[in-house]
Design a protein around this motif. Structure first.
Motif, PDB file in Angstrom:
ATOM      1  N   MET A   1      45.383 -17.436 -11.666  1.00  0.00           N
ATOM      2  CA  MET A   1      44.528 -16.800 -10.671  1.00  0.00           C
ATOM      3  C   MET A   1      44.330 -17.789  -9.533  1.00  0.00           C
ATOM      4  O   MET A   1      43.972 -18.939  -9.764  1.00  0.00           O
ATOM      5  N   LYS A   2      44.562 -17.328  -8.320  1.00  0.00           N
ATOM      6  CA  LYS A   2      44.374 -18.143  -7.120  1.00  0.00           C
ATOM      7  C   LYS A   2      43.351 -17.439  -6.222  1.00  0.00           C
ATOM      8  O   LYS A   2      43.518 -16.272  -5.866  1.00  0.00           O
ATOM      9  N   ILE A   3      42.301 -18.173  -5.872  1.00  0.00           N
ATOM     10  CA  ILE A   3      41.215 -17.639  -5.051  1.00  0.00           C
ATOM     11  C   ILE A   3      41.097 -18.483  -3.796  1.00  0.00           C
ATOM     12  O   ILE A   3      41.207 -19.711  -3.862  1.00  0.00           O
ATOM     13  N   ILE A   4      40.841 -17.851  -2.669  1.00  0.00           N
ATOM     14  CA  ILE A   4      40.468 -18.580  -1.463  1.00  0.00           C
ATOM     15  C   ILE A   4      39.092 -18.102  -1.022  1.00  0.00           C
ATOM     16  O   ILE A   4      38.808 -16.897  -1.030  1.00  0.00           O
ATOM     17  N   ILE A   5      38.245 -19.060  -0.677  1.00  0.00           N
ATOM     18  CA  ILE A   5      36.908 -18.768  -0.166  1.00  0.00           C
ATOM     19  C   ILE A   5      36.836 -19.388   1.219  1.00  0.00           C
ATOM     20  O   ILE A   5      37.017 -20.599   1.368  1.00  0.00           O
ATOM     21  N   PHE A   6      36.594 -18.564   2.234  1.00  0.00           N
ATOM     22  CA  PHE A   6      36.631 -19.059   3.607  1.00  0.00           C
ATOM     23  C   PHE A   6      35.569 -18.386   4.455  1.00  0.00           C
ATOM     24  O   PHE A   6      35.015 -17.356   4.091  1.00  0.00           O
ATOM     25  N   GLY A   7      35.291 -18.986   5.595  1.00  0.00           N
ATOM     26  CA  GLY A   7      34.308 -18.471   6.540  1.00  0.00           C
ATOM     27  C   GLY A   7      34.058 -19.528   7.598  1.00  0.00           C
ATOM     28  O   GLY A   7      34.778 -20.522   7.686  1.00  0.00           O
ATOM     29  N   ALA A   8      33.034 -19.328   8.373  1.00  0.00           N
ATOM     30  CA  ALA A   8      32.694 -20.268   9.437  1.00  0.00           C
ATOM     31  C   ALA A   8      32.251 -21.604   8.855  1.00  0.00           C
ATOM     32  O   ALA A   8      31.732 -21.670   7.743  1.00  0.00           O
ATOM     33  N   SER A   9      32.435 -22.648   9.623  1.00  0.00           N
ATOM     34  CA  SER A   9      31.924 -23.952   9.238  1.00  0.00           C
ATOM     35  C   SER A   9      30.409 -23.852   9.065  1.00  0.00           C
ATOM     36  O   SER A   9      29.716 -23.310   9.913  1.00  0.00           O
ATOM     37  N   GLY A  10      29.923 -24.332   7.929  1.00  0.00           N
ATOM     38  CA  GLY A  10      28.491 -24.273   7.654  1.00  0.00           C
ATOM     39  C   GLY A  10      28.047 -23.017   6.930  1.00  0.00           C
ATOM     40  O   GLY A  10      26.864 -22.868   6.619  1.00  0.00           O
ATOM     41  N   SER A  11      28.968 -22.121   6.620  1.00  0.00           N
ATOM     42  CA  SER A  11      28.583 -20.871   5.948  1.00  0.00           C
ATOM     43  C   SER A  11      28.431 -21.032   4.443  1.00  0.00           C
ATOM     44  O   SER A  11      27.895 -20.147   3.776  1.00  0.00           O
ATOM     45  N   GLY A  12      28.890 -22.142   3.895  1.00  0.00           N
ATOM     46  CA  GLY A  12      28.720 -22.377   2.470  1.00  0.00           C
ATOM     47  C   GLY A  12      29.962 -22.157   1.630  1.00  0.00           C
ATOM     48  O   GLY A  12      29.865 -22.004   0.414  1.00  0.00           O
ATOM     49  N   THR A  13      31.131 -22.174   2.242  1.00  0.00           N
ATOM     50  CA  THR A  13      32.357 -21.908   1.490  1.00  0.00           C
ATOM     51  C   THR A  13      32.634 -22.978   0.437  1.00  0.00           C
ATOM     52  O   THR A  13      32.982 -22.652  -0.696  1.00  0.00           O
ATOM     53  N   THR A  14      32.467 -24.237   0.795  1.00  0.00           N
ATOM     54  CA  THR A  14      32.736 -25.320  -0.154  1.00  0.00           C
ATOM     55  C   THR A  14      31.737 -25.291  -1.299  1.00  0.00           C
ATOM     56  O   THR A  14      32.103 -25.473  -2.468  1.00  0.00           O
ATOM     57  N   THR A  15      30.490 -25.043  -0.984  1.00  0.00           N
ATOM     58  CA  THR A  15      29.446 -24.971  -2.017  1.00  0.00           C
ATOM     59  C   THR A  15      29.724 -23.819  -2.976  1.00  0.00           C
ATOM     60  O   THR A  15      29.641 -23.983  -4.204  1.00  0.00           O
ATOM     61  N   LEU A  16      30.054 -22.651  -2.435  1.00  0.00           N
ATOM     62  CA  LEU A  16      30.350 -21.498  -3.281  1.00  0.00           C
ATOM     63  C   LEU A  16      31.596 -21.749  -4.127  1.00  0.00           C
ATOM     64  O   LEU A  16      31.611 -21.457  -5.330  1.00  0.00           O
ATOM     65  N   ALA A  17      32.631 -22.295  -3.527  1.00  0.00           N
ATOM     66  CA  ALA A  17      33.855 -22.573  -4.284  1.00  0.00           C
ATOM     67  C   ALA A  17      33.588 -23.565  -5.411  1.00  0.00           C
ATOM     68  O   ALA A  17      34.104 -23.412  -6.525  1.00  0.00           O
ATOM     69  N   GLY A  18      32.780 -24.575  -5.135  1.00  0.00           N
ATOM     70  CA  GLY A  18      32.436 -25.537  -6.174  1.00  0.00           C
ATOM     71  C   GLY A  18      31.696 -24.896  -7.335  1.00  0.00           C
ATOM     72  O   GLY A  18      31.956 -25.203  -8.506  1.00  0.00           O
ATOM     73  N   GLU A  19      30.792 -23.982  -7.015  1.00  0.00           N
ATOM     74  CA  GLU A  19      30.041 -23.289  -8.066  1.00  0.00           C
ATOM     75  C   GLU A  19      30.938 -22.346  -8.858  1.00  0.00           C
ATOM     76  O   GLU A  19      30.847 -22.270 -10.093  1.00  0.00           O
ATOM     77  N   VAL A  20      31.815 -21.627  -8.175  1.00  0.00           N
ATOM     78  CA  VAL A  20      32.754 -20.739  -8.874  1.00  0.00           C
ATOM     79  C   VAL A  20      33.663 -21.571  -9.785  1.00  0.00           C
ATOM     80  O   VAL A  20      33.901 -21.205 -10.941  1.00  0.00           O
ATOM     81  N   ALA A  21      34.138 -22.700  -9.288  1.00  0.00           N
ATOM     82  CA  ALA A  21      34.987 -23.573 -10.105  1.00  0.00           C
ATOM     83  C   ALA A  21      34.221 -24.081 -11.326  1.00  0.00           C
ATOM     84  O   ALA A  21      34.757 -24.123 -12.440  1.00  0.00           O
ATOM     85  N   ARG A  22      32.963 -24.455 -11.123  1.00  0.00           N
ATOM     86  CA  ARG A  22      32.148 -24.943 -12.237  1.00  0.00           C
ATOM     87  C   ARG A  22      31.984 -23.863 -13.303  1.00  0.00           C
ATOM     88  O   ARG A  22      32.122 -24.125 -14.497  1.00  0.00           O
ATOM     89  N   GLN A  23      31.727 -22.634 -12.873  1.00  0.00           N
ATOM     90  CA  GLN A  23      31.490 -21.545 -13.837  1.00  0.00           C
ATOM     91  C   GLN A  23      32.756 -21.089 -14.542  1.00  0.00           C
ATOM     92  O   GLN A  23      32.691 -20.603 -15.669  1.00  0.00           O
ATOM     93  N   THR A  24      33.890 -21.195 -13.885  1.00  0.00           N
ATOM     94  CA  THR A  24      35.137 -20.651 -14.432  1.00  0.00           C
ATOM     95  C   THR A  24      36.068 -21.701 -15.024  1.00  0.00           C
ATOM     96  O   THR A  24      36.996 -21.356 -15.754  1.00  0.00           O
TER      97      THR A  24
END
Length: 179
Positions: free
Chosen positions: A1-24
């Motif tokens: 499974m390959k996921i990309i999480i993207f958006g504007a700078s400062g929107s929280g993409t890295t934080t969300l991706a880190g949390e998804v990675a932690r949970q999965t």
């Protein structure tokens, strides 16, 4: 499974991706680590497109399950079909710019008050980031992200970073079963 999480700078993409990675248990790959040379101060020298794209591709292939955070809109056609799920993160401009200003202060501290080079660099970044919602802006923008979304060959979901991190992570993780 390959996921990309993207958006504007400062929107929280890295934080969300880190949390998804932690949970999965997925491997988290942040585009900034491929885009920028390791410098002090950071974010000063770009890595050439072919080199950064090849490095990210190699790491995506190394792991069965990957969550990538960051924008790949200008990285080439191959990235439009590289993912099973794309997550577009949005956030109102005022909150996003407040987050970015706070991050700049945390990242650079007193240098923002005392060093003209840091002040200039930070101002240029903030000016660039503030144009994201301008439909006439030719840099990375909401318009360009929406165009890229229309060309992706995978399931797409949208989350608003105004909601809390656990709620958004639950939406992303919950969508994996149907991807």
């Amino acid at each position: 499974m390959k996921i990309i999480i993207f958006g504007a700078s400062g929107s929280g993409t890295t934080t969300l991706a880190g949390e998804v990675a932690r949970q999965t248990g997925f491997q988290h790959l942040d585009v900034d680590h491929y885009y920028w040379q390791l410098t002090d101060p950071p974010f000063q020298e770009k890595i050439p497109l072919a080199k950064r794209s090849a490095a990210l591709k190699a790491d995506c292939e190394k792991y069965e399950n990957v969550v990538v955070s960051g924008s790949l809109v200008s990285w080439g056609e191959e990235w439009k079909s590289a993912f099973d799920l794309a997550v577009f993160v949005t956030l109102d401009q005022e909150t996003r710019m407040e987050r970015l200003q706070k991050r700049e202060i945390e990242r650079y501290g007193d240098k923002l008050q005392n060093d003209a080079t840091f002040q200039h660099s930070s101002k240029a970044f903030m000016d660039w980031a503030s144009q994201y919602d301008d439909p006439e802006f030719t840099g990375r923008s909401r318009r360009i992200h929406e165009e890229w979304i229309s060309k992706l060959k995978c399931k797409i979901i949208r989350v608003d970073s105004q909601h809390d991190l656990p709620a958004n992570a639950k939406i992303v993780v919950g969508s994996l079963a149907s991807s």
